[in-house]
Design a protein around this motif. Structure first.
Motif, PDB file in Angstrom:
ATOM      1  N   THR A 304       0.823  -1.208   0.000  1.00  0.00           N
ATOM      2  CA  THR A 304       0.000   0.000   0.000  1.00  0.00           C
ATOM      3  C   THR A 304       0.861   1.264   0.000  1.00  0.00           C
ATOM      4  N   TRP A 305       2.019   1.210   0.662  1.00  0.00           N
ATOM      5  CA  TRP A 305       2.949   2.345   0.648  1.00  0.00           C
ATOM      6  C   TRP A 305       3.406   2.641  -0.768  1.00  0.00           C
ATOM      7  N   HIS A 306       3.796   1.594  -1.486  1.00  0.00           N
ATOM      8  CA  HIS A 306       4.248   1.775  -2.873  1.00  0.00           C
ATOM      9  C   HIS A 306       3.093   2.230  -3.759  1.00  0.00           C
ATOM     10  N   ALA A 307       1.917   1.663  -3.525  1.00  0.00           N
ATOM     11  CA  ALA A 307       0.751   2.039  -4.333  1.00  0.00           C
ATOM     12  C   ALA A 307       0.427   3.520  -4.163  1.00  0.00           C
ATOM     13  N   ARG A 308       0.500   4.017  -2.936  1.00  0.00           N
ATOM     14  CA  ARG A 308       0.273   5.448  -2.690  1.00  0.00           C
ATOM     15  C   ARG A 308       1.326   6.300  -3.386  1.00  0.00           C
ATOM     16  N   ASN A 309       2.563   5.842  -3.386  1.00  0.00           N
ATOM     17  CA  ASN A 309       3.647   6.601  -4.012  1.00  0.00           C
ATOM     18  C   ASN A 309       3.466   6.741  -5.515  1.00  0.00           C
ATOM     19  N   VAL A 310       2.813   5.755  -6.129  1.00  0.00           N
ATOM     20  CA  VAL A 310       2.578   5.833  -7.586  1.00  0.00           C
ATOM     21  C   VAL A 310       1.142   6.254  -7.876  1.00  0.00           C
ATOM     22  N   HIS A 311       0.473   6.791  -6.851  1.00  0.00           N
ATOM     23  CA  HIS A 311      -0.868   7.371  -6.995  1.00  0.00           C
ATOM     24  C   HIS A 311      -1.916   6.357  -7.451  1.00  0.00           C
ATOM     25  N   ARG A 312      -1.793   5.131  -6.945  1.00  0.00           N
ATOM     26  CA  ARG A 312      -2.783   4.096  -7.229  1.00  0.00           C
ATOM     27  C   ARG A 312      -3.150   3.388  -5.918  1.00  0.00           C
ATOM     28  N   PRO A 313      -3.809   4.077  -5.008  1.00  0.00           N
ATOM     29  CA  PRO A 313      -4.092   3.502  -3.683  1.00  0.00           C
ATOM     30  C   PRO A 313      -4.927   2.233  -3.744  1.00  0.00           C
ATOM     31  N   LEU A 314      -4.634   1.321  -2.824  1.00  0.00           N
ATOM     32  CA  LEU A 314      -5.327   0.033  -2.736  1.00  0.00           C
ATOM     33  C   LEU A 314      -6.271   0.087  -1.532  1.00  0.00           C
ATOM     34  N   TYR A 315      -7.498   0.498  -1.763  1.00  0.00           N
ATOM     35  CA  TYR A 315      -8.420   0.780  -0.668  1.00  0.00           C
ATOM     36  C   TYR A 315      -8.814  -0.476   0.108  1.00  0.00           C
ATOM     37  N   ILE A 316      -9.009  -1.600  -0.576  1.00  0.00           N
ATOM     38  CA  ILE A 316      -9.392  -2.830   0.121  1.00  0.00           C
ATOM     39  C   ILE A 316      -8.266  -3.288   1.047  1.00  0.00           C
ATOM     40  N   VAL A 317      -7.044  -3.218   0.564  1.00  0.00           N
ATOM     41  CA  VAL A 317      -5.899  -3.653   1.377  1.00  0.00           C
ATOM     42  C   VAL A 317      -5.718  -2.723   2.574  1.00  0.00           C
ATOM     43  N   GLU A 318      -5.877  -1.433   2.364  1.00  0.00           N
ATOM     44  CA  GLU A 318      -5.762  -0.484   3.468  1.00  0.00           C
ATOM     45  C   GLU A 318      -6.849  -0.713   4.511  1.00  0.00           C
ATOM     46  N   ALA A 319      -8.067  -0.986   4.048  1.00  0.00           N
ATOM     47  CA  ALA A 319      -9.163  -1.255   4.984  1.00  0.00           C
ATOM     48  C   ALA A 319      -8.900  -2.537   5.775  1.00  0.00           C
ATOM     49  N   ALA A 320      -8.354  -3.559   5.099  1.00  0.00           N
ATOM     50  CA  ALA A 320      -8.036  -4.819   5.777  1.00  0.00           C
ATOM     51  C   ALA A 320      -7.023  -4.595   6.889  1.00  0.00           C
ATOM     52  N   ASP A 321      -6.012  -3.787   6.620  1.00  0.00           N
ATOM     53  CA  ASP A 321      -5.005  -3.485   7.638  1.00  0.00           C
ATOM     54  C   ASP A 321      -5.645  -2.781   8.830  1.00  0.00           C
ATOM     55  N   MET A 322      -6.552  -1.861   8.554  1.00  0.00           N
ATOM     56  CA  MET A 322      -7.228  -1.130   9.626  1.00  0.00           C
ATOM     57  C   MET A 322      -8.063  -2.074  10.494  1.00  0.00           C
ATOM     58  N   ILE A 323      -8.779  -2.995   9.855  1.00  0.00           N
ATOM     59  CA  ILE A 323      -9.613  -3.947  10.598  1.00  0.00           C
ATOM     60  C   ILE A 323      -8.754  -4.846  11.479  1.00  0.00           C
ATOM     61  N   ASN A 324      -7.689  -5.396  10.909  1.00  0.00           N
ATOM     62  CA  ASN A 324      -6.838  -6.309  11.675  1.00  0.00           C
ATOM     63  C   ASN A 324      -6.147  -5.612  12.837  1.00  0.00           C
ATOM     64  N   ARG A 325      -5.735  -4.364  12.647  1.00  0.00           N
ATOM     65  CA  ARG A 325      -5.060  -3.633  13.726  1.00  0.00           C
ATOM     66  C   ARG A 325      -6.027  -3.205  14.825  1.00  0.00           C
ATOM     67  N   ALA A 326      -7.313  -3.199  14.498  1.00  0.00           N
ATOM     68  CA  ALA A 326      -8.313  -2.830  15.505  1.00  0.00           C
ATOM     69  C   ALA A 326      -8.694  -3.993  16.410  1.00  0.00           C
TER      70      ALA A 326
END
Length: 459
Positions: A304-326
């Protein structure tokens, strides 16, 4: 072994023309050394990846120098002792005639193959920490010579081998693909897995050019049962991230569904058992107190870090990380709610015990373990916080050293709530189930062992 033979035939057939090209004497010299196994191999980083890999390489006839800046590791190995659970002391002794541990890098220039197996964790701000792999690459560059093959195994973002490592190595004045060769082959270790060891896990290999690919394929075909070639380092890097992002996303789905099903009085564990009877189109994943280990919590963030850097965010993956960390917070909230609903003494806050702090069963590894976050959350809400883990006798959290306490019907009686985070096989849950404490089971361990518990909460 049939697979190894097939891959050798395939690679030989596909790249025979390279051997006939005399455009690079460095390539031909190294290829000859690999084929007769006279090449000297250096492995940088002797942790859970580097030490098993060194063992697998030495067992096939290559001589290996293992480099690590941790002097304690080097002294342990030289005295015949292993600190990696997957490798026994006897196995260390068996490979010592062909394996030399070292904490000095002067002999790097003597190595024909150099493999980077250093950690690439997350920094405190949850961005990729590439400092160790950059440091290792700079050390190699300082000792780089012609006819060397450099292989990166450390997890990194797609494009890192070519964009990050190659310029550092070429700062030596040597040209990649002509003077020296550069490849990427992601590690696939699974600590605690007795079925799949280093040499019988299919090995993905790639190179920045055809010469590098041919050399890394030749080398690993001598070590691994199966070698899988891909077209570029970028593909190999992405494949490693995909493997663990797939797991992280599916775990987050189950964790989220568990909270939903709990709210409508449906047992997620029974739902999973029913769903997995379907012989196609379904793969079971299981809920838990969060995610842990060296890969699943980390690899998706590199992506997701690399995806943000190339302006192609991965919303599902970011949401998954948020859920697991919660999940640790959700577990603690449920535990405290259960204690409150039952009622406790008014002159003190509850006493809590965390059962199992390793990130997965039957290993002593606590890296990124969700149990660590749970312990820290409990400290602000409990008078006493302790843990029991037979494989982790001592634990440092937030600068404070804790030691594993005993677990039996008498010791468990001193706690108001016990949270099962990791269910090692040799932990006796029978007596725990009989205590008067509230048992918060994040792993379905009580039900799986057909035990009855006085005060059970599934979280």
């Amino acid at each position: 072994m049939e697979t190894r033979g097939f891959m050798r035939y395939f690679l030989s057939d596909a790249t025979t023309h390279i051997d006939q090209v005399a455009g690079t004497s460095a390539y031909l010299a190294l290829l000859d050394k690999l084929r007769c196994r006279s090449a000297l191999v250096g492995v940088i980083g002797l942790g859970y990846v580097g030490l098993p890999l060194s063992k697998a390489i030495a067992e096939t006839g290559f001589y290996v120098i293992g480099f690590d800046k941790d002097r304690a590791k080097i002294l342990a190995l030289k005295s015949g002792h292993s600190y990696v659970p997957a490798i026994s002391d006897r196995e260390v002794a068996d490979i010592r005639p062909r394996f030399e541990p070292s904490d000095t890098v002067e002999s790097l220039s003597s190595c024909d193959v150099v493999i980077i197996c250093v950690p690439t964790p997350l920094a405190k701000d949850r961005t990729p920490d590439q400092s160790s792999v950059v440091e290792a690459t700079k050390l190699i560059s300082a000792h780089l010579r012609e006819a060397q093959l450099i292989i990166a195994e450390s997890t990194n973002y797609p494009g890192s081998t070519r964009a990050l490592l190659k310029p550092i190595l070429e700062a030596s004045g040597l040209a990649a693909g002509h003077d020296f060769f550069l490849a990427y082959s992601p590690e696939r270790e699974d600590p605690g897995n007795s079925t799949y060891r280093t040499n019988n896990i299919p090995k993905i290999v790639s190179g920045i050019d055809e010469y590098s690919l041919r050399l890394v394929s030749e080398f690993y075909s001598s070590v691994m049962n199966s070698v899988v070639t891909v077209s570029s380092p970028e593909t190999a890097e992405a494949s490693k991230l995909l493997e663990n992002t797939f797991r992280a996303v599916n775990i987050s789905l189950i964790n989220e569904l568990k909270q939903f099903f709990d709210g409508i009085n449906i047992d997620i564990w029974e739902v999973i058992e029913a769903a997995k009877t379907k012989p196609f189109g379904f793969m079971p994943f299981y809920p838990g107190p969060g995610i842990g280990g060296h890969c699943i919590p980390v690899d998706p963030v590199y992506l997701t870090w690399h995806a943000r850097n190339v302006h192609r965010p991965l919303y599902i993956v970011e949401a998954a990380d948020m859920i697991n960390r919660a999940m640790p917070q959700i577990v603690v909230d449920k535990a405290m709610a259960a204690v409150s609903s039952r009622g406790t003494e008014t002159d003190r806050r509850p006493r809590a015990l965390v059962l199992g702090v390793a990130y997965k069963p039957n290993i002593p590894d606590v890296r990124e373990s969700s149990a660590l976050a749970i312990i820290e959350l409990l400290k602000s809400r409990c008078d006493v916080v302790a843990y029991h883990d037979p494989l982790v006798p001592e634990l440092v959290t937030d600068g404070y050293t804790m030691r594993s306490v005993s677990l039996d019907i008498h010791s468990a009686a001193h706690f108001d709530v016990v949270i099962i985070c990791t269910d090692h096989d040799d932990v006796n849950l029978q007596e725990l189930a009989q205590t008067d404490a509230i048992v918060v089971d994040t792993r379905n361990a009580i039900s799986r062992r057909n035990l009855r518990c006085k005060h059970l909460v599934k979280a």
